[in-house]
Design a protein around this motif. Structure first.
Motif, PDB file in Angstrom:
ATOM      1  N   SER A  78      90.027  10.650  57.885  1.00  0.00           N
ATOM      2  CA  SER A  78      88.816  10.616  57.068  1.00  0.00           C
ATOM      3  C   SER A  78      87.595  10.174  57.865  1.00  0.00           C
ATOM      4  O   SER A  78      86.513  10.757  57.748  1.00  0.00           O
ATOM      5  N   ALA A  79      87.772   9.162  58.725  1.00  0.00           N
ATOM      6  CA  ALA A  79      86.634   8.574  59.442  1.00  0.00           C
ATOM      7  C   ALA A  79      86.135   9.438  60.585  1.00  0.00           C
ATOM      8  O   ALA A  79      85.057   9.174  61.129  1.00  0.00           O
ATOM      9  N   SER A  80      86.884  10.467  60.957  1.00  0.00           N
ATOM     10  CA  SER A  80      86.589  11.195  62.185  1.00  0.00           C
ATOM     11  C   SER A  80      85.962  12.567  61.965  1.00  0.00           C
ATOM     12  O   SER A  80      85.620  13.249  62.933  1.00  0.00           O
ATOM     13  N   VAL A  81      85.836  13.007  60.721  1.00  0.00           N
ATOM     14  CA  VAL A  81      85.322  14.355  60.476  1.00  0.00           C
ATOM     15  C   VAL A  81      84.180  14.328  59.463  1.00  0.00           C
ATOM     16  O   VAL A  81      84.002  13.346  58.736  1.00  0.00           O
ATOM     17  N   GLY A 116      92.180   7.455  71.863  1.00  0.00           N
ATOM     18  CA  GLY A 116      91.853   8.513  70.908  1.00  0.00           C
ATOM     19  C   GLY A 116      91.875   8.056  69.461  1.00  0.00           C
ATOM     20  O   GLY A 116      91.423   8.776  68.566  1.00  0.00           O
ATOM     21  N   PHE A 117      92.402   6.836  69.225  1.00  0.00           N
ATOM     22  CA  PHE A 117      92.448   6.284  67.865  1.00  0.00           C
ATOM     23  C   PHE A 117      91.156   5.517  67.602  1.00  0.00           C
ATOM     24  O   PHE A 117      90.749   4.698  68.433  1.00  0.00           O
ATOM     25  N   PRO A 118      90.494   5.767  66.472  1.00  0.00           N
ATOM     26  CA  PRO A 118      89.232   5.064  66.201  1.00  0.00           C
ATOM     27  C   PRO A 118      89.456   3.590  65.869  1.00  0.00           C
ATOM     28  O   PRO A 118      90.481   3.233  65.279  1.00  0.00           O
ATOM     29  N   ASP A 119      88.508   2.754  66.260  1.00  0.00           N
ATOM     30  CA  ASP A 119      88.529   1.334  65.908  1.00  0.00           C
ATOM     31  C   ASP A 119      87.745   1.167  64.614  1.00  0.00           C
ATOM     32  O   ASP A 119      86.522   1.326  64.591  1.00  0.00           O
ATOM     33  N   LEU A 120      88.453   0.867  63.536  1.00  0.00           N
ATOM     34  CA  LEU A 120      87.829   0.781  62.212  1.00  0.00           C
ATOM     35  C   LEU A 120      87.674  -0.665  61.740  1.00  0.00           C
ATOM     36  O   LEU A 120      87.468  -0.909  60.556  1.00  0.00           O
ATOM     37  N   LEU A 167      90.800  20.552  64.641  1.00  0.00           N
ATOM     38  CA  LEU A 167      91.843  19.989  65.504  1.00  0.00           C
ATOM     39  C   LEU A 167      91.321  19.640  66.896  1.00  0.00           C
ATOM     40  O   LEU A 167      92.031  19.008  67.678  1.00  0.00           O
ATOM     41  N   THR A 168      90.086  20.060  67.209  1.00  0.00           N
ATOM     42  CA  THR A 168      89.502  19.645  68.492  1.00  0.00           C
ATOM     43  C   THR A 168      89.046  18.188  68.446  1.00  0.00           C
ATOM     44  O   THR A 168      88.733  17.604  69.489  1.00  0.00           O
ATOM     45  N   LYS A 169      89.004  17.610  67.251  1.00  0.00           N
ATOM     46  CA  LYS A 169      88.736  16.174  67.115  1.00  0.00           C
ATOM     47  C   LYS A 169      90.013  15.409  67.471  1.00  0.00           C
ATOM     48  O   LYS A 169      91.053  15.589  66.814  1.00  0.00           O
ATOM     49  N   ALA A 170      89.946  14.567  68.485  1.00  0.00           N
ATOM     50  CA  ALA A 170      91.143  13.864  68.963  1.00  0.00           C
ATOM     51  C   ALA A 170      91.879  13.103  67.859  1.00  0.00           C
ATOM     52  O   ALA A 170      93.109  13.187  67.767  1.00  0.00           O
ATOM     53  N   VAL A 218      92.102  13.696  64.664  1.00  0.00           N
ATOM     54  CA  VAL A 218      92.794  14.612  63.745  1.00  0.00           C
ATOM     55  C   VAL A 218      94.040  15.180  64.419  1.00  0.00           C
ATOM     56  O   VAL A 218      95.121  15.253  63.809  1.00  0.00           O
ATOM     57  N   LEU A 219      93.905  15.574  65.683  1.00  0.00           N
ATOM     58  CA  LEU A 219      95.062  16.092  66.418  1.00  0.00           C
ATOM     59  C   LEU A 219      96.137  15.017  66.567  1.00  0.00           C
ATOM     60  O   LEU A 219      97.326  15.279  66.365  1.00  0.00           O
ATOM     61  N   LEU A 220      95.716  13.792  66.887  1.00  0.00           N
ATOM     62  CA  LEU A 220      96.681  12.693  67.011  1.00  0.00           C
ATOM     63  C   LEU A 220      97.359  12.402  65.670  1.00  0.00           C
ATOM     64  O   LEU A 220      98.563  12.144  65.616  1.00  0.00           O
ATOM     65  N   ALA A 221      96.587  12.419  64.578  1.00  0.00           N
ATOM     66  CA  ALA A 221      97.163  12.181  63.249  1.00  0.00           C
ATOM     67  C   ALA A 221      98.192  13.249  62.912  1.00  0.00           C
ATOM     68  O   ALA A 221      99.244  12.958  62.323  1.00  0.00           O
ATOM     69  N   THR A 222      97.905  14.504  63.297  1.00  0.00           N
ATOM     70  CA  THR A 222      98.834  15.602  63.029  1.00  0.00           C
ATOM     71  C   THR A 222     100.118  15.435  63.841  1.00  0.00           C
ATOM     72  O   THR A 222     101.228  15.590  63.313  1.00  0.00           O
ATOM     73  N   VAL A 223      99.981  15.099  65.135  1.00  0.00           N
ATOM     74  CA  VAL A 223     101.143  14.938  66.020  1.00  0.00           C
ATOM     75  C   VAL A 223     101.981  13.720  65.605  1.00  0.00           C
ATOM     76  O   VAL A 223     103.216  13.810  65.491  1.00  0.00           O
ATOM     77  N   VAL A 224     101.315  12.587  65.369  1.00  0.00           N
ATOM     78  CA  VAL A 224     102.049  11.373  64.994  1.00  0.00           C
ATOM     79  C   VAL A 224     102.702  11.555  63.623  1.00  0.00           C
ATOM     80  O   VAL A 224     103.836  11.111  63.403  1.00  0.00           O
ATOM     81  N   GLY A 225     102.020  12.225  62.698  1.00  0.00           N
ATOM     82  CA  GLY A 225     102.612  12.502  61.385  1.00  0.00           C
ATOM     83  C   GLY A 225     103.855  13.359  61.514  1.00  0.00           C
ATOM     84  O   GLY A 225     104.862  13.124  60.837  1.00  0.00           O
TER      85      GLY A 225
END
Length: 405
Positions: A320-323, A383-387, A209-212, A214-221
């Motif tokens: 998936s792309a961040s961890v 904090g959102f990755p550009d894919l 969860l220290t990965k921005a 993943v934390l953003l995905a959890t909060v937005v979800g």
């Protein structure tokens, strides 16, 4: 849409993809049935919706705790072992709720155990996907997965409500056990589940969860599913506790999501993709407050639905792309826990507002949840990755070590 359709056909021709999607959807089908069946059964047995709510709350708490924990265990003991053990315990717990005559605390304990032992199929399959398709196919696969899961939420509640009301709540719960075992066995015995091995994570639980992203995905979800749950409560309250209109309006809400997900599957994911998709959801939900007419609600919820599966696809891809691959199952477990807590928070908030100001309060709650999600996506856009120019594959656990020449 034609281009997207061709892309999905090519994706489904990839060996094993169609089978694993069908198996995991069947295994997860009880997710759309269990809460409703437990609610109806405990209310029938005790005569109290309050008691039913307590059992349901215990089940939800168990599921929220289990998400990251059982997902992480798959890296330690293997997917098949964890899935088989949790499946057996979950099936026995639901069978106990169905067949045993117990005091309320015992029903709550069984509900907690059923929640804790919910098989981590969602985390498992989204960990397997990157190993099954090419890097370019991964984002469309996440979109297809997010879209097709709407089938669960369209069909499962209608089926279980019909069985519970027309046949009985005990057969309804036993039907869930049959589907849980059959679908779970199909998924567990899939070759890919045995073939893909998750490396054991070297990081402590929760560190992911220290990965921005993943934390953003959890909060937005949490916020997105909170909005959806508030809508469900509002629709049921609007149309007299689940009449025909309620079922149809919720169905078109899911159909909008299914269509949106299928159309957006080939659209590259930029940093602003989440904000754009949540803007569609927020506008659609805000328009529901204009009128509670069935046609107006149906139309506005179709619009809101168009953004939901695409937003979920962004959540899955960015996670998936961040961890590292060894952390993917736990990361998806946390994202799933965020969504479960969001569902409970959305339902509870909507319930209080319905009691206070009527059904319109639920749509206000839904709009508020979505609007906060949109605000988060805008404020923390970096904090959102550009894919757009990279794939959504996890980071390899072993990377080349640079050498000095």
């Amino acid at each position: 849409m034609a281009g997207a359709g061709a892309g999905y056909r090519e994706l489904l021709r990839t060996p094993g993809v169609g089978r694993i999607i069908a198996a995991q959807l069947t295994a997860r089908f009880p997710n759309g049935m269990t809460s409703l069946a437990i609610l109806l059964h405990i209310e029938h047995v005790t005569g109290s919706y309050g008691s039913a709510g307590l059992v349901l709350a215990a089940t939800s708490i168990g599921q929220a705790i289990a998400g990251p924990v059982t997902s992480r265990w798959m890296g330690r003991w293997g997917m098949r072992r964890v899935l088989t053990i949790t499946l057996a315990i979950c099936a026995l717990s639901i069978t106990g709720i169905a067949l045993l005559s117990l005091p309320l605390p015992a029903y709550m304990a069984l509900g907690l155990v059923a929640g804790l032992s919910t098989p981590p199929v969602q985390s498992a399959v989204r960990t397997i996907y990157p190993k099954m398709v090419t890097s370019k196919q991964l984002t469309p696969l996440f979109s297809l997965d997010a879209s097709l899961q709407e089938i669960i939420w369209i069909v499962a509640p209608v089926l279980i409500t019909f069985v519970a009301t027309q046949v009985g709540t005990v057969p309804a719960l036993l039907l869930i056990v049959v589907i849980l075992i059959g679908g779970g066995a199909w998924f567990i015995l899939s070759p890919e589940v045995g073939r893909v091995r998750i490396p054991r994570s070297r990081r402590g639980i929760g560190k992911v969860l220290t990965k921005a992203p993943v934390l953003l995905a959890t909060v937005v979800g949490f916020l997105l599913i909170g909005a959806c749950s508030a809508v469900e409560a509002g629709v049921v309250a609007t149309f007299d506790h689940g009449g025909l209109e309620a079922g149809l309006v919720l169905a078109v809400f899911s159909v909008g999501s299914l269509a949106g997900g299928l159309v957006s599957g080939r659209i590259p994911i930029s940093r602003w993709a989440m904000a754009r998709r949540l803007a569609i959801v927020t506008v659609g939900l805000a328009l529901t407050m204009v009128s509670l007419n069935v046609w107006w609600l149906g139309g506005t919820l179709v619009l809101a639905g168009i953004g939901i599966a695409p937003a979920l696809a962004v959540l899955f891809a960015m996670t998936s792309a961040s961890v590292k691959f060894s952390d993917t199952a736990e990361a998806f477990g946390w994202v799933g826990t965020g969504q479960l807590i969001g569902a409970a928070a959305g339902s509870a908030t909507a319930g209080f507002l319905i009691d206070d100001i009527g059904a319109a309060g639920a749509y206000f709650a839904a709009t508020a949840f979505a609007a906060v999600g949109l605000l988060v996506a805008i404020v923390f856009v970096r904090g959102f990755p550009d894919l757009r120019h990279r794939d959504a594959s996890p980071i390899p656990d072993t990377e080349p070590v640079p050498t000095i020449r």
